[in-house]
Scaffold this active site. Structure first.
Site, PDB file in Angstrom:
ATOM      1  CB  ILE A   1     -38.069   5.934  34.662  1.00  0.00           C
ATOM      2  CG1 ILE A   1     -39.133   4.845  34.869  1.00  0.00           C
ATOM      3  CG2 ILE A   1     -37.023   5.475  33.652  1.00  0.00           C
ATOM      4  CD1 ILE A   1     -39.982   4.558  33.647  1.00  0.00           C
TER       5      ILE A   1
ATOM      6  CG  ASP B   1     -39.351  16.880  36.612  1.00  0.00           C
ATOM      7  OD1 ASP B   1     -40.380  17.563  36.813  1.00  0.00           O
ATOM      8  OD2 ASP B   1     -39.340  15.637  36.681  1.00  0.00           O
TER       9      ASP B   1
ATOM     10  CB  CYS C   1     -36.013   4.379  26.701  1.00  0.00           C
ATOM     11  SG  CYS C   1     -34.551   3.831  25.802  1.00  0.00           S
TER      12      CYS C   1
ATOM     13  CG  ASP D   1     -37.424   0.746  23.593  1.00  0.00           C
ATOM     14  OD1 ASP D   1     -37.252  -0.223  22.825  1.00  0.00           O
ATOM     15  OD2 ASP D   1     -38.104   0.682  24.634  1.00  0.00           O
TER      16      ASP D   1
ATOM     17  CD  GLU E   1     -44.124   2.330  20.082  1.00  0.00           C
ATOM     18  OE1 GLU E   1     -44.688   1.472  20.797  1.00  0.00           O
ATOM     19  OE2 GLU E   1     -43.177   3.017  20.472  1.00  0.00           O
TER      20      GLU E   1
ATOM     21  CG  HIS F   1     -42.423   0.155  23.445  1.00  0.00           C
ATOM     22  ND1 HIS F   1     -43.492   0.985  23.205  1.00  0.00           N
ATOM     23  CD2 HIS F   1     -42.128   0.330  24.765  1.00  0.00           C
ATOM     24  CE1 HIS F   1     -43.830   1.625  24.310  1.00  0.00           C
ATOM     25  NE2 HIS F   1     -43.012   1.236  25.265  1.00  0.00           N
ATOM     26  CG  LEU F   2     -36.907  -4.371  22.799  1.00  0.00           C
ATOM     27  CD1 LEU F   2     -35.528  -4.887  22.416  1.00  0.00           C
ATOM     28  CD2 LEU F   2     -37.922  -5.513  22.781  1.00  0.00           C
ATOM     29  N   GLY F   3     -38.268  -1.401  26.484  1.00  0.00           N
ATOM     30  CA  GLY F   3     -37.931  -0.840  27.788  1.00  0.00           C
ATOM     31  C   GLY F   3     -38.343  -1.712  28.958  1.00  0.00           C
ATOM     32  CB  ALA F   4     -41.497  -2.931  30.151  1.00  0.00           C
TER      33      ALA F   4
END
Length: 531
Positions: free
Chosen positions: A154, A173, A232, A258, A263, A281-284
């Protein structure tokens, strides 16, 4: 009799139809996952359970699932599944690791845009009949520096989209190589450098012990004044209370979240603050992503229940039934070897070589190598599986090679894993004894015979008197019971190592006591999944 699958969360009707078209009996009960008692009563009747994030597959539920053979998670995150409990019961856990990538990346970009221009607040104000044009002064993103924490699947898409928006992209990273950074056209930096330079920070890492509160109060204090932070990925990566204080103080100019530590999030320190954009939590949550992961999990579960084929499983390799029977202990060994070097290596890995000797060379080495890679990456990405591990390695520019050779020593066969970084090479070898138990047989070129346990302590030192006493006395004084104790050395008076297999996790304070003796060059606690 046709296998039966229960779908206990909302899933696309197209997925339900795939099960039926393949000859699988399916019960679609999308509200059942939120009713723990009803789900517990229903689960014994099913061979498969298809879920999203609402259903919590606990050890208690798994114990009641007397006929369950496969759990399919439509999506990547499996925090809601007790994978060790499922593994102990022989239940396969599958996910769909790549179906949500584009959707989640796009949501992160959208959230960045929204917080840069204060769109939600301006929208609410205008709907209320106000015309507060001067109140909502935004910032351009063109030319700004975006700091991406986590440049995996991602994160790399976010990097690509941000460059298209003419942003300067820097990335942190631990597994990002210079070659992969060049390919992504981003600058690889340390976390401290990213915090100091980024105008916007977006997170794209899983939640692990290493990443929890990666943006702590201290880290937030080191960010550039006026930074805007986007999450997110996973709740718990950012200290929400500390961020709220930084927003109130004006050090952080805005935030877009997000995901939240708890939750469903009905309250948060971030709620109600100006220039904080929040979504549930709308990422997907796009039509395309929901379809993709739903169709994929339906196909995967049908394949397994009808033919025995396994794909995208988190707790077993994609191999045939006959291969799994023979290779099971060797796959566990490969995972342990990878997890050992993964836990021992902090800097970015450039290359992995896996040497197969004797009977190991004649096995399905692709599956074994996947187990090695998954073991290496599990420290920073608990969602990695044997199918996605090679893909993730390629994304990070890690070169993976294998070597096969005829039997070359006293063992019928063994596996040796060597990883290379810019600073060093590290190697570990192991074999499977006749009892089916994996063993470490060589570490850093030093021969050992170490049984692998869930909790271990690894030390390095010069070969001098007093090491055994220091280890035994310190562990005993702190109530740590040693199940197995292995020593090895290169030469008399040379480099030496010790591996302790202990009954319980060793507190960091006990390890600090060992370090304080001055006898050890390195003291490290290790954890292995031996279920």
């Amino acid at each position: 009799m046709a296998p039966r699958v229960l779908i206990s969360d909302e899933l696309s009707p197209a997925a339900v139809q795939i099960f039926r078209d393949r000859g699988v009996e399916v019960d679609y009960q999308p509200r059942l996952g939120k009713d723990k008692d009803a789900l517990l009563a229903a689960i014994p009747a099913y061979d498969g359970l298809a879920i999203r994030s609402a259903t919590k597959v606990t050890e208690k539920l798994i114990a009641a699932a007397t006929n369950l053979k496969v759990i399919g998670r439509a999506g990547i995150g499996v925090d809601n599944v007790d994978i060790p409990a499922a593994s102990r019961r022989g239940i396969i856990v599958m996910n769909t690791p790549f179906g949500n990538s584009i959707t989640t990346a796009e949501h992160a970009i959208a959230m960045m845009m929204a917080v840069a221009r204060q769109i939600p607040e301006a929208n609410a104000s205008t709907h209320a009949g106000k015309w507060e044009k001067s109140r909502f002064m935004g910032v351009e993103i063109t030319g700004k520096t975006l700091g991406v924490i986590g440049a995996g699947n991602i994160g790399s898409i976010v990097c690509d989209r941000a460059r298209g928006l003419k942003m300067k992209v820097i990335a942190y990273d631990p597994f990002l190589s210079e070659e992969r950074a060049t390919e992504l056209q981003v600058e690889k930096v340390s976390l401290d450098d990213l915090l100091a330079r980024a105008d916007f920070i977006t997170l794209h890492v899983p939640l692990t012990d290493q990443t929890r509160n990666i943006l702590s109060a201290e880290a937030i204090a080191r960010t550039k004044p006026g930074v805007r932070i986007i999450n997110c990925a996973r709740g718990g990566l950012v200290d929400e209370a500390a961020l709220a204080e930084a927003l109130k103080a004006g050090h952080v100019a805005g935030a877009a979240f997000d995901v939240f530590e708890v939750e469903p999030a009905t309250e948060s320190p971030l709620f109600g603050l100006p220039n904080v954009v929040v979504t549930p939590h709308l990422g997907a949550s796009t039509t395309e992503a929901q379809e993709n992961v739903a169709l994929q999990i339906a196909e995967q579960m049908s394949d397994y229940l009808l033919t025995g084929a396994v794909s995208n499983a988190l707790n077993m390799p994609s191999v045939t039934a006959e291969e799994a029977r023979i290779m099971g202990p060797w796959i566990r060994l490969a995972g342990h070897l990878g997890h050992f070097v993964g836990q021992m290596t902090d800097e970015p890995i450039k290359a992995i070589n896996v040497l197969y000797d004797g009977i190991a060379a004649g096995m399905n080495t692709a599956a074994l190598s996947s187990a090695v890679i998954a073991g290496i990456m599990r420290r920073v990405n608990p969602d990695v599986n044997l199918v996605s591990a090679p893909v993730i390695a390629r994304e990070r520019g890690i070169h993976v090679s294998t070597t096969r050779q005829d039997q070359s020593g006293i063992f019928e066969g063994y596996i040796k894993v060597t990883v290379a970084t810019d600073l060093r090479e590290r190697s570990v070898a192991g074999t499977v004894f006749s009892d089916g138990k994996p063993r470490f047989i060589q570490i850093k070129g030093i021969n050992v015979d170490a049984e692998i346990g869930a909790h271990m302590v690894y030390t390095t030192n010069e070969d001098v008197p007093g090491i055994i006493g220091a280890l035994g006395q310190t562990m005993g004084a702190n109530g740590v019971n040693i199940a197995n104790f292995t020593l090895g050395r290169s030469t008399r008076g040379g480099e030496a190592i010790a591996i302790l297999y202990v009954d319980d996790p060793v507190p960091e304070a006990v390890l600090d006591q060992l370090r304080a003796t001055g006898l050890f060059q390195q003291v490290k606690a290790l954890r292995f999944d031996v279920a």
